[in-house]
Structures are given as structure tokens and as C-alpha cells.
Design an enzyme around this catalytic site. Sequence first.
Site, PDB file in Angstrom:
ATOM      1  N   TYR A 141      -3.348   6.694   8.722  1.00 20.84           N
ATOM      2  CA  TYR A 141      -3.748   6.185  10.035  1.00 20.84           C
ATOM      3  C   TYR A 141      -2.536   5.769  10.878  1.00 20.84           C
ATOM      4  O   TYR A 141      -2.667   5.535  12.079  1.00 20.84           O
ATOM      5  CB  TYR A 141      -4.702   4.982   9.898  1.00 20.84           C
ATOM      6  CG  TYR A 141      -6.050   5.314   9.280  1.00 20.84           C
ATOM      7  CD1 TYR A 141      -6.473   6.628   9.106  1.00 20.84           C
ATOM      8  CD2 TYR A 141      -6.910   4.309   8.879  1.00 20.84           C
ATOM      9  CE1 TYR A 141      -7.704   6.927   8.539  1.00 20.84           C
ATOM     10  CE2 TYR A 141      -8.151   4.599   8.311  1.00 20.84           C
ATOM     11  CZ  TYR A 141      -8.530   5.914   8.142  1.00 20.84           C
ATOM     12  OH  TYR A 141      -9.755   6.192   7.578  1.00 20.84           O
ATOM     13  N   LYS A 188      -5.160  10.390  -5.109  1.00 18.07           N
ATOM     14  CA  LYS A 188      -5.429  11.829  -5.178  1.00 18.07           C
ATOM     15  C   LYS A 188      -4.135  12.450  -5.707  1.00 18.07           C
ATOM     16  O   LYS A 188      -3.526  13.336  -5.082  1.00 18.07           O
ATOM     17  CB  LYS A 188      -5.806  12.344  -3.774  1.00 18.07           C
ATOM     18  CG  LYS A 188      -6.317  13.769  -3.743  1.00 18.07           C
ATOM     19  CD  LYS A 188      -7.688  13.945  -4.370  1.00 18.07           C
ATOM     20  CE  LYS A 188      -8.074  15.413  -4.386  1.00 18.07           C
ATOM     21  NZ  LYS A 188      -9.240  15.709  -5.216  1.00 18.07           N
ATOM     22  N   ASP A 220     -12.191  11.602  -5.279  1.00 18.17           N
ATOM     23  CA  ASP A 220     -13.464  12.339  -5.291  1.00 18.17           C
ATOM     24  C   ASP A 220     -14.353  11.839  -6.430  1.00 18.17           C
ATOM     25  O   ASP A 220     -15.559  11.636  -6.261  1.00 18.17           O
ATOM     26  CB  ASP A 220     -13.242  13.857  -5.354  1.00 18.17           C
ATOM     27  CG  ASP A 220     -12.077  14.262  -6.228  1.00 18.17           C
ATOM     28  OD1 ASP A 220     -11.374  13.363  -6.728  1.00 18.17           O
ATOM     29  OD2 ASP A 220     -11.865  15.466  -6.441  1.00 18.17           O
ATOM     30  N   ASP A 244     -10.905   2.687   3.235  1.00 20.09           N
ATOM     31  CA  ASP A 244     -11.834   2.624   4.365  1.00 20.09           C
ATOM     32  C   ASP A 244     -13.152   3.300   3.972  1.00 20.09           C
ATOM     33  O   ASP A 244     -14.248   2.735   4.113  1.00 20.09           O
ATOM     34  CB  ASP A 244     -11.172   3.372   5.536  1.00 20.09           C
ATOM     35  CG  ASP A 244     -11.933   3.255   6.834  1.00 20.09           C
ATOM     36  OD1 ASP A 244     -12.875   2.455   6.898  1.00 20.09           O
ATOM     37  OD2 ASP A 244     -11.585   3.978   7.786  1.00 20.09           O
ATOM     38  N   ASP A 248     -16.847   1.355   2.762  1.00 19.50           N
ATOM     39  CA  ASP A 248     -18.076   1.570   3.545  1.00 19.50           C
ATOM     40  C   ASP A 248     -19.180   2.153   2.668  1.00 19.50           C
ATOM     41  O   ASP A 248     -20.346   1.774   2.789  1.00 19.50           O
ATOM     42  CB  ASP A 248     -17.807   2.508   4.730  1.00 19.50           C
ATOM     43  CG  ASP A 248     -17.508   1.737   6.003  1.00 19.50           C
ATOM     44  OD1 ASP A 248     -17.031   0.592   5.889  1.00 19.50           O
ATOM     45  OD2 ASP A 248     -17.759   2.269   7.097  1.00 19.50           O
TER      46      ASP A 248
END
Length: 353
Positions: A141, A188, A220, A244, A248
Amino acid sequence: MKATIAVLPGDGIGPEVVAKSTELLSAIADKHGHEFTFVEGLIGGIAIDERGDPLPAETVAICEKADAILLGAVGGPKWSDPTATVQPERGLLGLRQHFGLFANLRPVKTYPALVEHAPLRAELLQDVDILFVRELVSGIYFGDRQEQGDGDSAFDTMTYQRAEVEQVANVAFRAAQGRRKKLCSVDKANVLASMRLWRRAVVDVRAEYDDVELEHLLVDAATMHLLTRPNSFDVILAGNMFGDILSDEASVLAGSLGMLPSASLRADQFGLYEPVHGSAPDIAGQGKANPIGMFLSAAMLLRYSLQLEAEAGAIESAIDAALDAGLRTADIASPGEASVTTDEFAAAVISCL
Ligand code: NAD
């Protein structure tokens, strides 16, 4: 103790839930012999309307003089034109960056009284109690980005420095030491170079916390494990984007967005505390807002910025008691079940203290 708390109500239901949490904190102060001074500032849409800036300098000055910041929510349809030169959300991002708040803590708990409200089977939701620790000021980000010439090509860049990973990993390991001593680091590392660095740095930091059990999960797989064995997790550490998304995803475990608190911290005791939800313009001004996410954020403020653990626990127990007594705001009431207003729920929590 004496403490100064910067209070930034913001927009929509922000002012409604913030007003109730300063009442709650005042009740805690009276009961435990503390003196809290609340200093209000403008942020978000209301700050654009009144000062032409979502984060006016006077608000930053109020926060700089405070021991911690309590924030409601920012944004709403009035300011959502994407072509506008300033957006309310800039105020929040500006605050996180200005104060270098690199660690975002989001606890997610299931409440026995609300289990039937969540979309997963009740037996999966027994004793879920997860603390997400998300890196907040770096990663994809904040990396180099570009939308190229013809609009048919674009890139974002995920960069991590070892020191950035170590800093947030230390927060997560310390948190795990104070809980059930288990840390799951999400990355990852099978595909991304930045995530191989992430994993190496987390393994190195672990050397200082050998009482904490460390598990690595690829992101994943983590999305799946979060729904199939949520009660096996204690602390989950992740970078900015993965944290993030996963936090959520996990918010559905609690039954409503209105239940979830957050803290954004730096290395000293200073922090910004806000509920996970937004300004909920669809219910603003109707007395329907669930104040629990905001109240639990106030409890985190007491715990992390003021080291008032017993007082934080008193708020959490009072919320449990109000729920056990059957009080529900509309978002957590079952179909046909009576609901109470924000004010009624808040009054019940304060009387349960
Ligand atoms: P939202 O979180 O405001 O609302 C999503 C849904 O959840 C709505 O139906 C709302 O009524 C409900 N809800 C949220 N909080 C609740 C509460 N405490 N009690 C009961 N119900 C609650 O998300 P959104 O609708 O996508 O966004 C609305 C505005 O909020 C947008 O302008 C968005 O940019 C902003 N936003 C701000 C923040 C923040 O300030 N940190 C976070 C997310 C969204």
C-alpha cells in the site's frame, strides 16, 4: 492517574459512539480514582466542511499533546465524489503516518450469546479469540506505483525492510507472550521475495521469544484455516495487505462489524484507538449504532496506552454482562427479537461496570 485523551468523533455514527465512550471512560475514571481530560478535534468530512482540510493542523497539535487518540469514523456520501481534491479518509491515513503507527492490533472474539448470529456452525465458533497484528505503514500500500500511459498497464510494488518486519514481529511476539503463547505468521514465501524476507526476519526475531510457539501459513491456506479451525489461532501476524484482507474475513466470526475494536500503535505507549467499522451513513442519527466496537477500543486505550489492565477488563466484563442480560442493538438482534438503542445499550454497560 491523570491522562489527556484526544477525541476525534468524525462523521456519521462516529460522534454517536464516541460520545458514549467518553461517558464510559468518565465512569471508569470516577470508579477507579483517575482524572481523564478529553480534548476534541475535527477529522474527516466535518473537518473538510469546517476547515477545508480532513486533518487540520490544530487536530494534529491536540493529538501531539495527548497520551492517546480515540477516533470514531470518517467519511460518508457527502464527501465520496472520487474526483474531489480531498477525501475524508486522507485524514485517517495522515494521522497514522504522522505518528508512525506501524502496528495495527485487531482482536476478534466470539461471544457465546451471539454465536447463532454468525454464518459459521456454532461448534466451529467455540472459544474463538484471535489477535491480528497487521503491519500498517509499509508493504504494497506504500510501495512505488504507476498507472502507465494508455491505462492498459499498471504496477504496485511490495517492499519490506528487515527492520520493518522485526519491529512489528516484536509487537506480535510480546502480545503472544501475554496470551496463549502461539503465533501464526502469514506470508507468501513460496512466490514472493519480499515474503521470503518476511519469513526469515520472523524466524530470527523468534530467537528472543522461545516460549512462543511459531507457525507459518501461506496466505491462501490461511484464508481457509481461519474458517475451518478459527479457535486454534492465538496471535496472527501479517503484512499490510494480507492483514487487511484476513482481519476483515475474520470479522464475520464475531457476528457484526459493530463489535470489533482496533488499536494502531508505535514503539512507545502512544496509540490511536478506533472501531473497525466505518461511519455507517445508512443508520447515522437513528440511535441504532452498536457501541461495542468503540467501547472495546476504549478498553484497548486503557490497556495499551495507560497500562490500566484492570480498568480495561472491567469494560470488557461489563459488555459481556450486558449481552448476557439479553440486551441487543439492532445489528445483533435475531429476527423478531427486541432491540435497544445506542443510548440504552451504553447505559446498561455503564451500570454493569
Ligand atoms: P461501514 O462500516 O460504515 O458500514 C457497513 C455496514 O455495517 C452498514 O450497513 C452499517 O450500517 C453497518 N454498521 C457499521 N458499523 C455499525 C455499528 N457500529 N452498529 C451497527 N451497524 C453498523 O462501511 P461502508 O458502508 O462501506 O462505509 C461507509 C463510510 O465509512 C464510507 O465513507 C467509508 O469510506 C467510511 N469508512 C471509514 C472507516 C474508518 O473511519 N476507519 C472504515 C471503513 C469505512
